[in-house]
Design a protein around this motif. Structure first.
Motif, PDB file in Angstrom:
ATOM      1  N   THR A  15       0.829  -1.212   0.000  1.00  0.00           N
ATOM      2  CA  THR A  15       0.000   0.000   0.000  1.00  0.00           C
ATOM      3  C   THR A  15       0.855   1.249   0.000  1.00  0.00           C
ATOM      4  O   THR A  15       0.679   2.142  -0.837  1.00  0.00           O
ATOM      5  CB  THR A  15      -0.918  -0.005   1.247  1.00  0.00           C
ATOM      6  OG1 THR A  15      -1.579  -1.252   1.300  1.00  0.00           O
ATOM      7  CG2 THR A  15      -1.924   1.126   1.206  1.00  0.00           C
ATOM      8  N   VAL A  16       1.826   1.321   0.916  1.00  0.00           N
ATOM      9  CA  VAL A  16       2.581   2.572   0.998  1.00  0.00           C
ATOM     10  C   VAL A  16       3.579   2.714  -0.154  1.00  0.00           C
ATOM     11  O   VAL A  16       3.852   3.832  -0.583  1.00  0.00           O
ATOM     12  CB  VAL A  16       3.293   2.781   2.356  1.00  0.00           C
ATOM     13  CG1 VAL A  16       2.291   2.933   3.466  1.00  0.00           C
ATOM     14  CG2 VAL A  16       4.281   1.723   2.644  1.00  0.00           C
ATOM     15  N   SER A  17       4.064   1.604  -0.679  1.00  0.00           N
ATOM     16  CA  SER A  17       4.984   1.717  -1.825  1.00  0.00           C
ATOM     17  C   SER A  17       4.239   2.276  -3.030  1.00  0.00           C
ATOM     18  O   SER A  17       4.764   3.102  -3.773  1.00  0.00           O
ATOM     19  CB  SER A  17       5.581   0.356  -2.185  1.00  0.00           C
ATOM     20  OG  SER A  17       6.332  -0.132  -1.114  1.00  0.00           O
ATOM     21  N   ARG A 152      -4.675  -6.894   9.479  1.00  0.00           N
ATOM     22  CA  ARG A 152      -4.684  -6.219   8.164  1.00  0.00           C
ATOM     23  C   ARG A 152      -5.027  -7.208   7.053  1.00  0.00           C
ATOM     24  O   ARG A 152      -5.790  -6.910   6.153  1.00  0.00           O
ATOM     25  CB  ARG A 152      -3.314  -5.586   7.885  1.00  0.00           C
ATOM     26  CG  ARG A 152      -3.090  -4.297   8.661  1.00  0.00           C
ATOM     27  CD  ARG A 152      -1.709  -3.750   8.342  1.00  0.00           C
ATOM     28  NE  ARG A 152      -1.407  -2.598   9.161  1.00  0.00           N
ATOM     29  CZ  ARG A 152      -0.176  -2.159   9.395  1.00  0.00           C
ATOM     30  NH1 ARG A 152       0.861  -2.778   8.883  1.00  0.00           N
ATOM     31  NH2 ARG A 152       0.027  -1.091  10.138  1.00  0.00           N
ATOM     32  N   ARG A 153      -4.401  -8.389   7.118  1.00  0.00           N
ATOM     33  CA  ARG A 153      -4.679  -9.412   6.098  1.00  0.00           C
ATOM     34  C   ARG A 153      -6.154  -9.820   6.119  1.00  0.00           C
ATOM     35  O   ARG A 153      -6.791  -9.997   5.089  1.00  0.00           O
ATOM     36  CB  ARG A 153      -3.818 -10.664   6.350  1.00  0.00           C
ATOM     37  CG  ARG A 153      -2.466 -10.615   5.702  1.00  0.00           C
ATOM     38  CD  ARG A 153      -2.570 -10.734   4.182  1.00  0.00           C
ATOM     39  NE  ARG A 153      -1.758  -9.723   3.498  1.00  0.00           N
ATOM     40  CZ  ARG A 153      -0.501  -9.874   3.125  1.00  0.00           C
ATOM     41  NH1 ARG A 153       0.111 -11.001   3.340  1.00  0.00           N
ATOM     42  NH2 ARG A 153       0.130  -8.898   2.508  1.00  0.00           N
ATOM     43  N   GLN A 154      -6.703  -9.937   7.375  1.00  0.00           N
ATOM     44  CA  GLN A 154      -8.099 -10.348   7.491  1.00  0.00           C
ATOM     45  C   GLN A 154      -9.015  -9.308   6.820  1.00  0.00           C
ATOM     46  O   GLN A 154      -9.950  -9.654   6.103  1.00  0.00           O
ATOM     47  CB  GLN A 154      -8.460 -10.492   8.967  1.00  0.00           C
ATOM     48  CG  GLN A 154      -9.740 -11.267   9.184  1.00  0.00           C
ATOM     49  CD  GLN A 154     -10.028 -11.475  10.662  1.00  0.00           C
ATOM     50  OE1 GLN A 154      -9.698 -10.631  11.496  1.00  0.00           O
ATOM     51  NE2 GLN A 154     -10.623 -12.600  10.989  1.00  0.00           N
ATOM     52  N   LEU A 202       0.333   3.044  13.017  1.00  0.00           N
ATOM     53  CA  LEU A 202       0.162   4.075  11.977  1.00  0.00           C
ATOM     54  C   LEU A 202      -0.804   3.650  10.870  1.00  0.00           C
ATOM     55  O   LEU A 202      -0.859   2.484  10.494  1.00  0.00           O
ATOM     56  CB  LEU A 202       1.520   4.396  11.331  1.00  0.00           C
ATOM     57  CG  LEU A 202       2.654   4.819  12.266  1.00  0.00           C
ATOM     58  CD1 LEU A 202       3.962   4.931  11.481  1.00  0.00           C
ATOM     59  CD2 LEU A 202       2.325   6.141  12.936  1.00  0.00           C
ATOM     60  N   GLU A 203      -1.517   4.637  10.349  1.00  0.00           N
ATOM     61  CA  GLU A 203      -2.331   4.406   9.145  1.00  0.00           C
ATOM     62  C   GLU A 203      -1.436   4.710   7.931  1.00  0.00           C
ATOM     63  O   GLU A 203      -0.430   5.425   8.058  1.00  0.00           O
ATOM     64  CB  GLU A 203      -3.540   5.347   9.124  1.00  0.00           C
ATOM     65  CG  GLU A 203      -4.514   5.161  10.276  1.00  0.00           C
ATOM     66  CD  GLU A 203      -5.293   3.839  10.172  1.00  0.00           C
ATOM     67  OE1 GLU A 203      -5.439   3.326   9.052  1.00  0.00           O
ATOM     68  OE2 GLU A 203      -5.698   3.327  11.229  1.00  0.00           O
ATOM     69  N   LEU A 208       3.211   7.094   4.817  1.00  0.00           N
ATOM     70  CA  LEU A 208       3.624   7.805   3.604  1.00  0.00           C
ATOM     71  C   LEU A 208       4.367   9.094   3.960  1.00  0.00           C
ATOM     72  O   LEU A 208       5.413   9.401   3.389  1.00  0.00           O
ATOM     73  CB  LEU A 208       2.395   8.110   2.741  1.00  0.00           C
ATOM     74  CG  LEU A 208       2.674   8.922   1.470  1.00  0.00           C
ATOM     75  CD1 LEU A 208       3.543   8.134   0.496  1.00  0.00           C
ATOM     76  CD2 LEU A 208       1.357   9.321   0.775  1.00  0.00           C
ATOM     77  N   LYS A 209       3.815   9.841   4.920  1.00  0.00           N
ATOM     78  CA  LYS A 209       4.452  11.103   5.330  1.00  0.00           C
ATOM     79  C   LYS A 209       5.882  10.869   5.812  1.00  0.00           C
ATOM     80  O   LYS A 209       6.805  11.590   5.454  1.00  0.00           O
ATOM     81  CB  LYS A 209       3.642  11.717   6.496  1.00  0.00           C
ATOM     82  CG  LYS A 209       2.865  12.932   6.097  1.00  0.00           C
ATOM     83  CD  LYS A 209       2.389  13.644   7.342  1.00  0.00           C
ATOM     84  CE  LYS A 209       1.011  14.226   7.062  1.00  0.00           C
ATOM     85  NZ  LYS A 209       0.283  14.530   8.266  1.00  0.00           N
ATOM     86  N   HIS A 210       6.052   9.817   6.635  1.00  0.00           N
ATOM     87  CA  HIS A 210       7.408   9.481   7.130  1.00  0.00           C
ATOM     88  C   HIS A 210       8.341   9.194   5.959  1.00  0.00           C
ATOM     89  O   HIS A 210       9.489   9.619   5.949  1.00  0.00           O
ATOM     90  CB  HIS A 210       7.361   8.226   8.004  1.00  0.00           C
ATOM     91  CG  HIS A 210       6.952   8.492   9.415  1.00  0.00           C
ATOM     92  ND1 HIS A 210       7.762   9.131  10.326  1.00  0.00           N
ATOM     93  CD2 HIS A 210       5.816   8.200  10.079  1.00  0.00           C
ATOM     94  CE1 HIS A 210       7.145   9.217  11.482  1.00  0.00           C
ATOM     95  NE2 HIS A 210       5.958   8.661  11.366  1.00  0.00           N
ATOM     96  N   LEU A 211       7.843   8.434   4.987  1.00  0.00           N
ATOM     97  CA  LEU A 211       8.713   8.008   3.886  1.00  0.00           C
ATOM     98  C   LEU A 211       9.076   9.176   2.972  1.00  0.00           C
ATOM     99  O   LEU A 211      10.217   9.284   2.516  1.00  0.00           O
ATOM    100  CB  LEU A 211       8.067   6.871   3.086  1.00  0.00           C
ATOM    101  CG  LEU A 211       7.830   5.581   3.863  1.00  0.00           C
ATOM    102  CD1 LEU A 211       7.436   4.448   2.933  1.00  0.00           C
ATOM    103  CD2 LEU A 211       9.058   5.163   4.662  1.00  0.00           C
ATOM    104  N   VAL A 212       8.099  10.052   2.727  1.00  0.00           N
ATOM    105  CA  VAL A 212       8.405  11.219   1.886  1.00  0.00           C
ATOM    106  C   VAL A 212       9.456  12.078   2.594  1.00  0.00           C
ATOM    107  O   VAL A 212      10.431  12.529   1.980  1.00  0.00           O
ATOM    108  CB  VAL A 212       7.129  12.033   1.562  1.00  0.00           C
ATOM    109  CG1 VAL A 212       7.479  13.345   0.884  1.00  0.00           C
ATOM    110  CG2 VAL A 212       6.187  11.219   0.669  1.00  0.00           C
TER     111      VAL A 212
END
Ligand code: DC
Length: 232
Positions: A15-17, A152-154, A202-203, A208-212
């Motif tokens: 998702t985040v990638s 999450r998988r469920q 985290l959602e 995403l914010k952390h990665l950017v």
């Protein structure tokens, strides 16, 4: 430019990638799908019996193609695009098995590097930071506790109308973690200089914010010609 992201099943990598690639205008490379595609092609060609003796030449002869189209990885088999069939439970199990074979890893590592030559990519998998793109300064290891990952998988399955018991999912994730971490070739582990991020609380938008922020900071640093920043 390569942003390499590794981590165990259910850590939220896909998702985040995908979000990160879209945000930066990069290509999203789902390398798990490539391992699944090899498993699918071996099943289709009835080569499962020969798994232990697979060679690079045998893999090269499969009518399997990996292309980039509009910023996305397109996997096709004899001209037909593969998609949801790669998510079948049998293929998930086979992918875990074939990912332990040297010929399969060599075959896909070469493809992954070749695809990354075509443009900027966010490459996500188990050995992006340690084996396939060890020289990139942008390395991330995402993790989450087992309960979060199983839940999450469920939810993902529930979205597709499939109900799977929580305990079963947790057991499957534990088994896959063990297989990924214990295998002798390219075992799952964080690279020494990777950003470690626990996504449990985290959602996706927060991850995403952390990665950017990490990407922007790292890029500024490399443009100044500095050494790697120390991250934890
Ligand atoms: O991320 P995924 O669940 O779609 O991955 C499918 C399988 O492929 C999984 O068992 C781990 C393996 N894999 C790997 O060994 N190396 C990668 N770079 C990506 C996936």
């Amino acid at each position: 430019m390569v942003i390499a992201i590794d981590g165990p099943a259910g850590a939220g990598k896909s998702t985040v990638s995908r979000l990160l690639a879209r945000e930066l205008g990069f290509i999203y490379l789902d390398t798990g799908a490539m391992y699944r595609a090899v498993a699918w092609a071996l099943r289709k060609h009835d080569l499962r019996r020969h798994e232990a003796n697979l060679t690079l030449e045998m893999l090269e002869q499969l009518p399997l193609r990996f292309d980039l189209l509009d910023g996305e990885l397109v996997i096709s088999f004899r001209g037909t695009r593969l998609g949801d069939e790669l998510r079948e439970p049998e293929i998930t199990n086979m992918a875990s098995r074939v990912s332990q074979l040297a010929a399969v890893r060599a075959f896909l590592t070469r493809w992954q590097r070749q695809l990354a030559d075509s443009g900027d990519v966010v490459a996500e998998g188990r050995d992006m930071t340690t084996v396939v793109f060890p020289d990139t300064p942008f390395k991330v290891f995402l993790t989450a506790d087992i309960g979060t990952r199983a839940r999450r998988r469920q939810l993902e399955y529930r979205d597709k109308g499939i109900e799977i018991e929580y305990g079963l999912l947790e057991a499957q994730i534990r088994a896959r973690d063990e297989a990924d971490e214990q295998r002798s070739l390219a075992p799952l582990r964080p690279a020494d200089d990777a950003l470690l991020l626990d996504t449990s609380p985290l959602e996706s938008p927060e991850v995403l914010k952390h990665l950017v922020a990490f990407y922007v900071e790292k890029r500024r640093h490399s443009q100044r010609g500095g050494q790697n920043t120390v991250v934890s």
